[in-house]
Enzyme design. Sequence first.
Site, PDB file in Angstrom:
ATOM      1  N   GLY A  56       5.274  12.472  19.770  1.00 27.80           N
ATOM      2  CA  GLY A  56       6.191  11.803  20.696  1.00 27.80           C
ATOM      3  C   GLY A  56       5.665  11.818  22.115  1.00 27.80           C
ATOM      4  CG  ASP A  81       4.671   7.576  20.721  1.00 20.30           C
ATOM      5  OD1 ASP A  81       5.011   6.494  20.198  1.00 20.30           O
ATOM      6  OD2 ASP A  81       5.426   8.243  21.437  1.00 20.30           O
ATOM      7  N   GLY A  85       8.135   2.882  20.430  1.00 20.56           N
ATOM      8  CA  GLY A  85       9.469   3.376  20.749  1.00 20.56           C
ATOM      9  C   GLY A  85      10.287   3.767  19.538  1.00 20.56           C
ATOM     10  CG  ASP A 151      10.329  15.202  22.434  1.00 21.90           C
ATOM     11  OD1 ASP A 151      11.491  14.974  22.036  1.00 21.90           O
ATOM     12  OD2 ASP A 151       9.976  15.057  23.625  1.00 21.90           O
ATOM     13  CG  HIS A 154      15.296  12.471  18.181  1.00 24.47           C
ATOM     14  ND1 HIS A 154      14.107  13.131  17.972  1.00 24.47           N
ATOM     15  CD2 HIS A 154      15.652  12.743  19.453  1.00 24.47           C
ATOM     16  CE1 HIS A 154      13.761  13.766  19.088  1.00 24.47           C
ATOM     17  NE2 HIS A 154      14.679  13.544  20.011  1.00 24.47           N
ATOM     18  CG  HIS A 179      12.887  18.143  23.618  1.00 29.18           C
ATOM     19  ND1 HIS A 179      12.985  16.901  24.201  1.00 29.18           N
ATOM     20  CD2 HIS A 179      13.505  19.009  24.469  1.00 29.18           C
ATOM     21  CE1 HIS A 179      13.611  17.019  25.363  1.00 29.18           C
ATOM     22  NE2 HIS A 179      13.943  18.276  25.554  1.00 29.18           N
ATOM     23  CG  ASP A 180      15.623  15.788  22.299  1.00 25.25           C
ATOM     24  OD1 ASP A 180      16.147  15.846  23.422  1.00 25.25           O
ATOM     25  OD2 ASP A 180      14.531  15.236  22.088  1.00 25.25           O
TER      26      ASP A 180
END
Length: 220
Positions: A56, A81, A85, A151, A154, A179-180
């Site tokens: 990510g 990545d 997006g 990351d 999701h 993360h998150d």
Amino acid sequence: MNQPSPTPGGGVAAPQPHTLAAFEAAKGFMPRDEGLALYAAAAEAGALGLPLLEVGTYCGRSTLLLADAARAAGVPALTVDHHRGSEEQQPGWEYHDPEVVDPVVGAMDTLPTFRRTLHAAGLEEHVIALVGRSPRVAALWGTPLGLVFIDGGHTEEHASADYEGWTPHLAPGGLLVIHDVFPDPADGGQAPHHLHERALASGAYGPGPATGSLRVLRRR
Ligand code: SAH
Ligand code: MG
């Protein structure tokens, strides 16, 4: 549990001031306290002498910190990545930024912004960018890693594929950073939280520091 990693000199590992300034100016999705915790984890993992890997990249905000830790440790930072997006970053969705749409192809492309960010910070030579879908890159991977920072996408599907693809390459004593992580569904999506629970339940990791939504786990 907010215990940043100590350095050999006894202080807390911190990025170069110009790197931190570049991080704060970069497009992306990480607050400063979590960035400092990510840096501290990367600095600790760098002592293993193995590459640090991020899933990510987006526009390179968190990559700057991994790159700075990688520079200090003399290891490469790798960042994966496809640069098109995540679901929530597409046009019409909450996290969409029209500045990162390629007008020629009419799709998101965060790669040019990422490269400018890294170049301006003088950290290009410490980073290897892998452009493609995370599970496809992971399927070809064969080198032990000192740090795996998840990351990326999701959704449950993307998050589990990242976990399954990359954590087998984490060296003993290496750090898994997620993360998150939002234990309360009111605060955010649950896939990263499920990964964190899965990692703990596997018995392969000891618990580590938590800062905001960032979780650090140490591979036994
Ligand atoms: N770490 C960044 C934020 C990353 S946002 C920061 O600090 O700001 C999540 C990124 O994951 C997006 O750029 C998206 O393109 C990428 N992504 C989502 N699913 C992916 C997948 N399956 N393979 C590769 N990249 C993916
Ligand atoms: Mg994130």
